[in-house]
Design an enzyme around this catalytic site. Structure first.
Site, PDB file in Angstrom:
ATOM      1  N   GLY A 138     -22.090  49.236   7.800  1.00  0.00           N
ATOM      2  CA  GLY A 138     -23.460  49.230   7.287  1.00  0.00           C
ATOM      3  C   GLY A 138     -23.724  47.835   6.780  1.00  0.00           C
ATOM      4  O   GLY A 138     -22.794  47.173   6.305  1.00  0.00           O
ATOM      5  N   GLY A 188     -24.749  38.290  10.632  1.00  0.00           N
ATOM      6  CA  GLY A 188     -25.624  37.971   9.501  1.00  0.00           C
ATOM      7  C   GLY A 188     -25.031  38.460   8.178  1.00  0.00           C
ATOM      8  O   GLY A 188     -25.123  37.770   7.151  1.00  0.00           O
ATOM      9  N   ASP A 189     -24.413  39.625   8.188  1.00  0.00           N
ATOM     10  CA  ASP A 189     -23.843  40.196   6.958  1.00  0.00           C
ATOM     11  C   ASP A 189     -22.699  39.322   6.436  1.00  0.00           C
ATOM     12  O   ASP A 189     -22.571  39.097   5.228  1.00  0.00           O
ATOM     13  CB  ASP A 189     -23.292  41.611   7.212  1.00  0.00           C
ATOM     14  CG  ASP A 189     -24.300  42.503   7.910  1.00  0.00           C
ATOM     15  OD1 ASP A 189     -25.509  42.276   7.720  1.00  0.00           O
ATOM     16  OD2 ASP A 189     -23.876  43.415   8.646  1.00  0.00           O
ATOM     17  N   TYR A 208     -34.892  43.191   9.046  1.00  0.00           N
ATOM     18  CA  TYR A 208     -36.007  44.066   9.497  1.00  0.00           C
ATOM     19  C   TYR A 208     -35.591  44.922  10.684  1.00  0.00           C
ATOM     20  O   TYR A 208     -35.194  44.387  11.736  1.00  0.00           O
ATOM     21  CB  TYR A 208     -37.205  43.182   9.864  1.00  0.00           C
ATOM     22  CG  TYR A 208     -38.378  43.927  10.439  1.00  0.00           C
ATOM     23  CD1 TYR A 208     -38.855  45.092   9.838  1.00  0.00           C
ATOM     24  CD2 TYR A 208     -39.034  43.456  11.583  1.00  0.00           C
ATOM     25  CE1 TYR A 208     -39.943  45.779  10.371  1.00  0.00           C
ATOM     26  CE2 TYR A 208     -40.123  44.128  12.115  1.00  0.00           C
ATOM     27  CZ  TYR A 208     -40.572  45.288  11.503  1.00  0.00           C
ATOM     28  OH  TYR A 208     -41.640  45.965  12.033  1.00  0.00           O
ATOM     29  N   TYR A 248     -28.668  56.387  16.536  1.00  0.00           N
ATOM     30  CA  TYR A 248     -28.486  56.659  15.110  1.00  0.00           C
ATOM     31  C   TYR A 248     -28.818  58.105  14.741  1.00  0.00           C
ATOM     32  O   TYR A 248     -29.769  58.681  15.260  1.00  0.00           O
ATOM     33  CB  TYR A 248     -29.421  55.759  14.279  1.00  0.00           C
ATOM     34  CG  TYR A 248     -29.027  54.311  14.289  1.00  0.00           C
ATOM     35  CD1 TYR A 248     -28.174  53.792  13.328  1.00  0.00           C
ATOM     36  CD2 TYR A 248     -29.517  53.441  15.263  1.00  0.00           C
ATOM     37  CE1 TYR A 248     -27.811  52.460  13.322  1.00  0.00           C
ATOM     38  CE2 TYR A 248     -29.161  52.096  15.276  1.00  0.00           C
ATOM     39  CZ  TYR A 248     -28.318  51.615  14.299  1.00  0.00           C
ATOM     40  OH  TYR A 248     -27.958  50.298  14.309  1.00  0.00           O
ATOM     41  N   TRP A 249     -28.038  58.661  13.831  1.00  0.00           N
ATOM     42  CA  TRP A 249     -28.360  59.924  13.170  1.00  0.00           C
ATOM     43  C   TRP A 249     -28.328  59.618  11.667  1.00  0.00           C
ATOM     44  O   TRP A 249     -27.283  59.720  11.021  1.00  0.00           O
ATOM     45  CB  TRP A 249     -27.315  60.990  13.492  1.00  0.00           C
ATOM     46  CG  TRP A 249     -27.325  61.462  14.907  1.00  0.00           C
ATOM     47  CD1 TRP A 249     -27.915  62.587  15.388  1.00  0.00           C
ATOM     48  CD2 TRP A 249     -26.704  60.838  16.038  1.00  0.00           C
ATOM     49  NE1 TRP A 249     -27.700  62.702  16.736  1.00  0.00           N
ATOM     50  CE2 TRP A 249     -26.966  61.629  17.165  1.00  0.00           C
ATOM     51  CE3 TRP A 249     -25.953  59.660  16.207  1.00  0.00           C
ATOM     52  CZ2 TRP A 249     -26.506  61.314  18.439  1.00  0.00           C
ATOM     53  CZ3 TRP A 249     -25.495  59.336  17.471  1.00  0.00           C
ATOM     54  CH2 TRP A 249     -25.771  60.158  18.570  1.00  0.00           C
TER      55      TRP A 249
END
Ligand code: ADP
Length: 308
Positions: free
Chosen positions: A36, A263-264, A174, A108-109
């Site tokens: 995540g 990016g994270d 985004y 995704y769920w």
């Protein structure tokens, strides 16, 4: 404010960690991970700042997949006391499919995930519980998934937190699918930038949401009061968001394996250096060096190299 000068740094990262299922082959084999955006950043921050306390702030259920995420946070050395537990709810899940050309796609769920209830009543975890932190980090994904009332409460609390010396870092990240409309996303991002000390947006995201080009993006962010941070520009490397326009000369990775988590990890490298007293230039260099390693590996989180 309880922020004492000589204690270890306290950082809180707010958001959603999910179960990640990577499809491995046509026989149905899969690999399960935990990832995540804000979680990835928290893991790297903890690795880069071994003396700091890094809390992951989210909501989970009490089922087996929730336990897996809780245990993953713990095994990465993250503090877990600000994780809300919701019996009856489950975490989000996503699958990664890789086609024969190596192109990845995601399903995704997550629309009913426990993380969506973060900061909603009844609760044991509230924004005020982060008051002793030196730095609070969150993303546009955090804002998108929590309830509108929780979003408003978090942003109002951040204003008070900053007025007492706390620092706030924000990556808009985004994702159009998470927002009811681009207008809603724009309004939330503008409200978040107004409470941000260190902005870590990527140019592609900013253009997708606000239009314009690089010069307009930088001008808009500076006009919004951003005083520190970096605009990520993929392989071209970052440019400073302090008005200097500084951009380190960076090495480009030609053989990119997987940009997940780039990016994270950049954000973690940047923040760790900035929190250790480094300049924006040094922070950008550190962020890029880590992200450049991450894009050469499959998955968001680099395996830990055992020290001998
Ligand atoms: P995001 O993953 O948030 O969309 P970017 O695509 O801008 O953000 O990538 C994040 C960071 O990863 C960049 O700022 C850069 O430091 C690094 N990066 C991305 N692609 C490359 C590349 N080909 N070579 C070296 N570094 C890269």
């Amino acid at each position: 404010m309880d922020r004492a000068p000589n204690r270890p740094l306290k950082i809180a990262c707010i958001g959603e960690a999910m179960i990640e299922v990577s499809h491995q082959d046509t026989a149905g084999a899969a690999r399960i991970g935990i990832a995540g955006d804000t979680f990835n950043t928290a893991v790297y921050l903890r690795r880069l700042l071994p003396d700091a306390s890094v809390s992951y702030v989210t909501a989970l259920g009490t089922d087996r997949p929730s336990e897996m995420i809780f245990e993953a946070a713990r095994s990465h050395g993250l503090e877990t006391n600000l994780i809300e537990r919701r019996p009856g709810l489950s975490p989000g899940l996503y699958m990664i499919f890789t086609d024969p050309q190596g192109e990845r796609s995601f399903s995704y769920w997550r629309s009913a995930s426990a993380a969506r209830t973060l900061f909603a009543a009844p609760r044991t975890v509230a924004p005020g519980d982060l008051s002793e932190c030196d730095l609070v980090y969150f993303s546009g994904i955090t804002l998108a998934i929590i309830a509108p009332q929780a979003r408003a409460e978090l942003l109002a609390w951040l204003a008070a937190f900053r007025s007492q010396g706390g620092r706030v870092a924000f990556d808009p990240n985004y994702r159009p699918a998470l927002w009811a409309s681009a207008d809603e996303a724009r309004a939330a991002m503008i409200a978040a930038f107004a409470q941000t000390d260190i902005a870590l947006p990527s140019l592609d995201d900013e253009i997708a949401l606000f239009g314009g080009g690089e010069a307009e993006t930088i001008a808009r962010l500076l006009a919004a009061g951003i005083g520190s941070g970096a605009l990520k520009r993929g392989a071209s490397g970052p440019v400073a968001l302090d008005g200097s326009g500084e951009a380190p000369e960076v090495a480009t990775v030609a053989e990119v394996v997987d940009t997940t988590g780039a990016g994270d990890s950049f954000n973690a490298g940047f923040l760790a250096k900035a929190l250790s007293g480094g300049s924006i230039f040094d922070a950008m260099t550190a962020g890029h060096a880590l992200a450049a390693k991450v894009v050469q590996h499959r998955g968001a989180i680099l395996p830990l190299v055992e020290k001998t």
